[in-house]
Design an enzyme around this catalytic site. Structure first.
Site: not given
Length: 315
Positions: A130-131, A175, A235, A295
């Site tokens: 993910d990030r 988001h 983000y 996920h």
């Protein structure tokens, strides 16, 4: 007391002026760094890390802005930026803006290179979810002589992500658009009900809720509640400086030259893109796997993820 990865040694490691990372380390052998995703901390790797530590040095940090790592002001230039320029490999042209903002993935990638070097590793394998996968992707582009092997779990490169999100299907990424807004409103909205906001993703994205036990979920929520401004800044960077860096690299033909493994859900079928093809545009040596997990795959299917990483390291 927050849960820890059993058998791992915890320490704080300075990686830039005013920024130290919380890191768990164990094992011996060739090093691999594991980077967590949202809305998690290094704890997401607890099963995979223990497996790999049998024959590798495993390094699990909290990213800057997350967990127990330092959280510099979002509008501050990262002093690691100078380090990002100085530490970038000689064959990585980071371009004229090698001094980006505090939560640019270029800055966060420089943190990880500095962390590994502080622990005695000039070259290492890197896996991110993910990030953390976006940080790993940027590290692979900016530091190709340092990153020996690269794995990215359940993510697309930033520029490709923005390209495929359109129409009503983009609602799955609400988001991303919320936290891309100018400073102020997103932070206030999320801080008003942080457990509801972050818990929404823990519930929605989990293929098997049992994979995240109550004490780990509580630790994730505690960490996120204390890090709203820095998470939003992370983000927000992806809608600005990170996309700019990806665009410059794509236009300039820069590619990932190390072996790359990508494991992700089949979002392409729903959103209308070919994920493997998008990744092939960036990588010379790609193995791409589409899986049926949720996920949080390192927690839901740790044996499979450890096997995939071992396969990567053997290439």
């Amino acid at each position: 007391m927050a849960p820890v990865i059993p058998g791992f040694d915890y320490r704080r490691v300075p990686v830039a002026d005013g920024v130290s990372l919380n890191v768990a380390v164990a094992g011996s052998g060739s090093p691999i760094v594991l980077l967590h995703g949202f809305p998690q901390t290094h704890l997401m790797w607890r099963h995979v890390a223990a497996d790999l530590a049998a024959d590798h040095t495993v390094i699990c940090p909290d990213l800057r802005g997350y967990g127990a790592s330092d959280k510099p002001a979002a509008d501050a230039d990262a002093d690691a930026d100078a380090d990002a320029d100085a530490n970038a490999d000689a064959d990585a042209d980071t371009g004229a803006d090698a001094v980006p903002a505090a939560y640019a993935k270029r800055t966060m990638a420089a943190d990880i290179v500095a962390l590994a070097r502080a622990l005695g590793h000039d070259r290492f394998a890197l896996a991110g979810h993910d990030r953390g996968a976006l940080v790993a992707f940027r590290a692979g582009l900016d530091h190709p002589a340092t990153i020996t092997h690269l794995a990215c779990l359940d993510v697309l490169p930033t520029l490709d992500m923005w390209d495929v999100l359109h129409g009503t299907t983009a609602a799955v990424g609400f988001h991303l658009f919320l936290m891309a807004q100018p400073p102020g409103l997103p932070e206030r909205m999320i801080a008003a009900c942080p457990d509801d906001f972050f818990g929404h993703f823990l519930d929605l994205w989990a293929g098997d809720p049992r994979a995240i036990p109550a004490e780990v979920r509580a630790a994730y929520l505690d960490a996120c509640r204390a890090a709203v401004p820095s998470i939003v800044a992370d983000y927000r960077a992806s809608a600005g400086v990170d996309a700019d860096h990806d665009r410059a690299d794509r236009d300039g033909g820069r590619r990932l030259t190390m072996p790359l493994t990508v494991v992700q859900q089949d979002w392409g079928a729903a959103l209308g893109y070919d994920a493997a093809a998008l990744w092939r545009a960036w990588a010379d040596d790609l193995e791409h796997y589409t899986v049926g997990y949720g996920h949080f795959m390192a927690e839901e299917a740790p044996a499979d993820i450890a096997k995939a990483l071992r396969g990567l390291l053997s290439r």
